[in-house]
Design an enzyme around this catalytic site. Structure first.
Site, PDB file in Angstrom:
ATOM      1  N   LYS A 164     -61.745 -10.450 -15.141  1.00 28.52           N
ATOM      2  CA  LYS A 164     -62.058 -11.887 -15.228  1.00 28.52           C
ATOM      3  C   LYS A 164     -61.598 -12.666 -14.005  1.00 28.52           C
ATOM      4  CE  LYS A 164     -64.247 -12.588 -18.088  1.00 28.52           C
ATOM      5  NZ  LYS A 164     -65.633 -12.027 -18.269  1.00 28.52           N
ATOM      6  N   ARG A 264     -56.398 -14.009 -10.360  1.00 26.33           N
ATOM      7  CA  ARG A 264     -56.746 -15.355 -10.815  1.00 26.33           C
ATOM      8  C   ARG A 264     -55.523 -15.940 -11.521  1.00 26.33           C
ATOM      9  NH1 ARG A 264     -61.869 -16.477 -14.893  1.00 26.33           N
ATOM     10  NH2 ARG A 264     -61.727 -18.756 -14.916  1.00 26.33           N
ATOM     11  N   SER A 272     -60.062 -16.845 -20.173  1.00 29.75           N
ATOM     12  CA  SER A 272     -61.386 -16.276 -19.892  1.00 29.75           C
ATOM     13  C   SER A 272     -61.534 -14.903 -20.571  1.00 29.75           C
ATOM     14  CB  SER A 272     -61.560 -16.152 -18.379  1.00 29.75           C
ATOM     15  OG  SER A 272     -62.658 -15.365 -18.066  1.00 29.75           O
TER      16      SER A 272
HETATM   17  N1  PPS Z   1     -68.787 -18.229  -7.645  1.00 30.12           N
HETATM   18  C1  PPS Z   1     -67.920 -18.427  -8.646  1.00 30.12           C
HETATM   19  N2  PPS Z   1     -67.158 -19.530  -8.689  1.00 30.12           N
HETATM   20  C2  PPS Z   1     -66.274 -19.717  -9.708  1.00 30.12           C
HETATM   21  N3  PPS Z   1     -66.090 -18.829 -10.732  1.00 30.12           N
HETATM   22  C3  PPS Z   1     -66.829 -17.724 -10.717  1.00 30.12           C
HETATM   23  C4  PPS Z   1     -67.763 -17.452  -9.678  1.00 30.12           C
HETATM   24  N4  PPS Z   1     -68.328 -16.268  -9.967  1.00 30.12           N
HETATM   25  C5  PPS Z   1     -67.764 -15.809 -11.096  1.00 30.12           C
HETATM   26  N5  PPS Z   1     -66.875 -16.683 -11.558  1.00 30.12           N
HETATM   27  C6  PPS Z   1     -66.051 -16.535 -12.766  1.00 30.12           C
HETATM   28  O1  PPS Z   1     -65.367 -15.267 -12.758  1.00 30.12           O
HETATM   29  C7  PPS Z   1     -65.184 -14.830 -14.113  1.00 30.12           C
HETATM   30  C8  PPS Z   1     -65.737 -13.435 -14.297  1.00 30.12           C
HETATM   31  O2  PPS Z   1     -64.897 -12.531 -13.609  1.00 30.12           O
HETATM   32  P1  PPS Z   1     -65.251 -10.973 -13.514  1.00 30.12           P
HETATM   33  O3  PPS Z   1     -66.571 -10.802 -12.881  1.00 30.12           O
HETATM   34  O4  PPS Z   1     -64.118 -10.320 -12.811  1.00 30.12           O
HETATM   35  O5  PPS Z   1     -65.315 -10.531 -15.024  1.00 30.12           O
HETATM   36  S1  PPS Z   1     -65.263  -9.022 -15.572  1.00 30.12           S
HETATM   37  O6  PPS Z   1     -63.888  -8.577 -15.505  1.00 30.12           O
HETATM   38  O7  PPS Z   1     -66.151  -8.206 -14.767  1.00 30.12           O
HETATM   39  O8  PPS Z   1     -65.726  -9.142 -16.973  1.00 30.12           O
HETATM   40  C9  PPS Z   1     -65.935 -15.833 -14.966  1.00 30.12           C
HETATM   41  O9  PPS Z   1     -64.963 -16.763 -15.416  1.00 30.12           O
HETATM   42  P2  PPS Z   1     -65.062 -17.571 -16.788  1.00 30.12           P
HETATM   43  O10 PPS Z   1     -66.364 -18.344 -16.703  1.00 30.12           O
HETATM   44  O11 PPS Z   1     -63.870 -18.454 -16.796  1.00 30.12           O
HETATM   45  O12 PPS Z   1     -65.059 -16.587 -17.893  1.00 30.12           O
HETATM   46  C10 PPS Z   1     -66.925 -16.440 -14.000  1.00 30.12           C
HETATM   47  O13 PPS Z   1     -67.394 -17.718 -14.375  1.00 30.12           O
END
Ligand code: PPS
Length: 477
Positions: A164, A264, A272
């Site tokens: 996340k 994060r 999240s």
């Molecule tokens: N460009 C950008 N800007 C801001 N936030 C972003 C961006 N890209 C991904 N996200 C947020 O990253 C969260 C997902 O993380 P992961 O891809 O590592 O998730 S996972 O572990 O693969 O399930 C997920 O967070 P949450 O929305 O809080 O759940 C995404 O919204």
């Protein structure tokens, strides 16, 4: 038909423009080990024995080979005749720390370390291709399994987490770099995660699985010539929380690997994570009227057997029928309840380290996780980025990752746009930020949670730096 085992290795460039990376060369030690091993010769159809493996070395710009080899792979790489190649590898074996030079110095652009190609016949690897004799970035070619030869390369780096923390987005960004190829194997989550080292639980299992479940399905390059200048990678956030036996296996197989860890803010990550679980349908509410736990919310863990296990764990004559799933998105109140409830259903007035299923809280103990990684990988080989820093300047972060890998510069500026929610995202790539959001945590509980994580975050100061943590996580250390 070539029965010779071909081992090509591109050593790390000898003129390194980035002094921070210049100490990371590991001169060919694993390849040299393969050279000695002539005991496992491949039998020909008629029962005769193939000649022992022979070895050639290449670098990224100038390819060398043993002129006796005439396979299509050699031809495609435009290999020029060169002699005394085995002698070179022998030197590397006796002097493992010595700078290793073959021919004239190349113009270096890529600093990922070893680059080798093993020939695999009929899918049967020779002993050079044992998982304990390979390394990050090493490529394999096989001729007979498909009409054309197929080339696959082990990852040169892995995004190891945190879950996340924007790992999918980072993977997408790196995946469009012209010199990178991301893992494309079968996916069970749709997230494109290999999960190989986290789902392999013994040496024997790794030996059985590494080619069929990891190398060939995930890292086969679109065309063999791509092995010249393409490096593969994968992302599996679970690798950040591997225990020692799993990490040892990963390191033994890929000792020169580089790792990227995105961190994060642990409170945001935990929430999240909880919403992720809620989306997967693991959050339930007790709906038995009059019961002391009526309307209490629980995370049932991994479904489907888990609901019965939850009922048993809570006791008090509950059965799976007494629970109803909470639809996504869950609320901040649900999260607060989950992280303050003991496994037996009793509420606490404290946030509980072990409370949330799937390690939603524990996974925020990044310092401990990094320390464990550093037992196996050198800190120079682990790039630690803060997610918030990355999201604030994604283009800058992508450039930093390229510098860390030593990749040729690829300008991401023209490949991004700001989406409707104000996030910088990649053109033509679905982003998780497009998904429905959820209600943010209230200030009071968020402050409690931040406080809960504070001692762990302080432990990150020597790794990340206090100013950076305070700036991007908006905390007072
Ligand atoms: N460009 C950008 N800007 C801001 N936030 C972003 C961006 N890209 C991904 N996200 C947020 O990253 C969260 C997902 O993380 P992961 O891809 O590592 O998730 S996972 O572990 O693969 O399930 C997920 O967070 P949450 O929305 O809080 O759940 C995404 O919204």
């Amino acid at each position: 038909m070539a029965f010779l085992a071909l081992v090509l290795s591109a050593h790390r460039a000898s003129q390194d423009p980035n002094p921070n990376l210049s100490n990371s060369a590991t001169p060919l030690r694993r390849v040299a080990l393969g050279l000695d091993d002539t005991g496992d010769l491949l039998p020909e159809a008629g029962g005769a024995v193939a000649p022992p493996p022979r070895v050639a070395f290449v670098d990224k710009q100038h390819h060398y080979h043993d002129p006796a080899l005439d396979g299509p792979w050699a031809a495609r790489l435009d290999i020029r005749p060169e002699t005394s190649l085995c002698a070179v590898s022998a030197a590397a074996m006796t002097e493992p720390q010595a700078p290793h030079r073959v021919g004239r110095a190349p113009t270096p652009t890529i600093h990922l370390r070893t680059r080798s190609v093993f020939e695999v016949l009929d899918g049967r690897a020779n002993t050079c291709a044992s998982p304990w004799r390979v390394d990050a970035g090493i490529c394999f070619v096989r001729y007979r399994a498909t009409p054309n030869e197929q080339v696959a390369c082990l990852p040169s780096f892995i995004i190891v987490g945190a879950m996340k923390a924007g790992t999918a987005e980072a993977q997408g960004w790196l995946g469009i770099h012209p010199n990178l190829y991301r893992w494309k194997g079968l996916v069970d989550s749709g997230a494109g995660e290999a999960k190989f080292f986290s789902t392999t639980h013994s040496k024997a299992q790794l030996e059985t699985r590494w080619q069929s479940d990891y190398l060939w399905p995930g890292f086969s390059l679109p065309q063999p010539s791509a092995a010249r200048d393409m490096y593969t990678f994968e992302k599996t956030p679970r690798y950040m929380v591997l225990d020692d036996p799993h990490l040892i296996r990963m390191h033994e197989m890929l000792p020169s690997l580089k790792l990227v860890a995105l961190l994060r803010h642990p409170s945001a990550r935990a929430y999240s994570h909880f919403q992720h679980r809620c989306r997967r349908g693991t959050v339930f509410r007790c709906q038995r009227p009059g019961h002391p736990l009526h309307n209490h919310v629980f995370d049932a863990g991994d479904l489907p057997q888990s609901l019965a296990a939850l009922a048993r764990r809570l006791g008090q004559s509950l059965s799976p029928r007494d629970f109803v799933r909470v639809p996504h998105p869950c609320t901040p109140a649900h999260f607060e309840e989950i992280v303050t409830t003991f496994p037996n259903g009793t509420r606490s007035n404290r946030i509980l380290y072990q409370a949330a299923e799937g390690g939603a809280l524990r996974r925020g103990h990044y310092a401990m996780q990094l320390r464990r990684l550093y037992q196996y990988y050198r800190s120079e080989d682990v790039l630690v980025l803060l997610t918030e820093e990355m999201f604030q300047d994604f283009v800058g972060a992508a450039h930093e990752m390229q510098r860390f890998m030593g990749l040729p510069f690829f300008n991401y500026t023209h490949h991004t746009h700001v989406n409707e929610r104000g996030f910088t995202v990649l053109n033509d790539l679905a982003s998780k930020t497009d998904k429905a959001g959820y209600e943010p945590l209230g200030d009071a509980f968020r402050a409690r949670l931040d406080n809960f994580f504070l001692p762990w975050s302080r432990q990150l100061i020597p790794i990340v730096g206090q100013a950076r943590l305070e700036r991007y996580w908006k905390i007072q250390l």
